[in-house]
Write a protein that holds these residues in place. Sequence first.
Motif, PDB file in Angstrom:
ATOM      1  N   ASP A 255      -4.819  -0.336   6.469  1.00 44.87           N
ATOM      2  CA  ASP A 255      -4.951  -1.161   7.734  1.00 44.87           C
ATOM      3  C   ASP A 255      -4.796  -2.593   7.536  1.00 44.87           C
ATOM      4  N   GLU A 256      -5.262  -3.234   6.160  1.00 50.93           N
ATOM      5  CA  GLU A 256      -4.842  -4.355   6.027  1.00 50.93           C
ATOM      6  C   GLU A 256      -3.465  -4.793   5.952  1.00 50.93           C
TER       7      GLU A 256
ATOM      8  N   ALA B 277      -2.244  -5.113   9.448  1.00 50.72           N
ATOM      9  CA  ALA B 277      -2.839  -6.406  10.195  1.00 50.72           C
ATOM     10  C   ALA B 277      -2.356  -7.715   9.513  1.00 50.72           C
ATOM     11  N   ARG B 278      -1.998  -7.721   8.252  1.00 50.56           N
ATOM     12  CA  ARG B 278      -1.610  -8.951   7.506  1.00 50.56           C
ATOM     13  C   ARG B 278      -0.389  -9.246   7.667  1.00 50.56           C
TER      14      ARG B 278
ATOM     15  N   TRP C 255       0.809  -1.341   0.024  1.00 55.04           N
ATOM     16  CA  TRP C 255       0.104  -0.133  -0.202  1.00 55.04           C
ATOM     17  C   TRP C 255       1.058   1.269   0.041  1.00 55.04           C
TER      18      TRP C 255
ATOM     19  N   VAL D 292      -3.446  -3.832  -1.197  1.00 57.45           N
ATOM     20  CA  VAL D 292      -4.561  -3.758   0.008  1.00 57.45           C
ATOM     21  C   VAL D 292      -4.705  -2.450   0.614  1.00 57.45           C
ATOM     22  N   SER D 293      -5.681  -2.185   1.538  1.00 59.65           N
ATOM     23  CA  SER D 293      -5.530  -0.849   2.183  1.00 59.65           C
ATOM     24  C   SER D 293      -4.731  -0.945   3.277  1.00 59.65           C
TER      25      SER D 293
END
Length: 313
Positions: free
Chosen positions: A190-191, A194-195, A170, A187-188
Amino acid sequence: MRIAILDDYQGVALSLADWDSLGADVHVFGDAFEDEEAVVAALAEYEVVVAMRERTRFPASTLGRLPHLKLLVTTGPVNAAIDLDAARRAGITVCGTGYFGYPTVELTWALILSAARMVPQQVDSVRRGGWQEGLGTSLRGATLGILGLGRLGTEVAEIGRAFGMRTIAWSRNLTPADAQAKGAEYVSMDELFARSDVLSIHLVLSERSRGLVGERELGLMKPTAILVNTSRGPLVDEAALIDALTGKRIASAALDVFDQEPLPAGHPLRTLPNAVVTPHIGYVSRDLYEVFYRDAVEDIAAWSAGTPVRTLF
């Protein structure tokens, strides 16, 4: 002509280029300056200054107090620590040098591997007479997150694929099509946090990106995740990162850049057991330094002849 070469921490500048060819009085400064007053006091009589990247700042207030300065050479093609508008107003020519980014990419992977396999802890254990200590983790099948899929981020991602890692990415201007073309999944933000099992930062520092990685973003990360920063220290909220490491809310951080450099002697990042820390050596390699200093000599010779090259404005 009096020339000052700044921040030659390793004492190698004079050996990596033909400074004698300039027929000048060349003085090397090996230590970092404490503040603006120290910069002005040391450089007041020099016509030419060669700055190593962004180690020494040259804002308008400093440039205005260096009346003899006529040429400022920075290693690399850009330098955010130099106020170019102020230099132009003061009649100071600013020139850059050649550059290549693969040493930083290589160091990024040295840091990732060191953090994942707990290399500093294992080396320290052996030196203390011990043996295996702690339990590292493998990278194959893990998710590599790239914050900033530009030139360096793309090269880091390519190496990640060689390790069998999945790559997600991102940045503000990245599109799904661009990410896919570079072998990554868009991805965003935040993702991304998180990932990612390993999250590597490759952004340019600006007012928009300063402090982009803060308490909220760190809070999204897995407790087993590794944060890597070889770009610029202020991209990450340092206090929030120290808090996350101290509380073991992320597994570790691998860092080559910091808010204040050199890192103060008593700084927590020097002693935290889950921080792998190097002293901003991403670009510090013999082959790149040879380019820096060779081109700096060329810049000075060309300017002295009245035909400056690689000017930055």
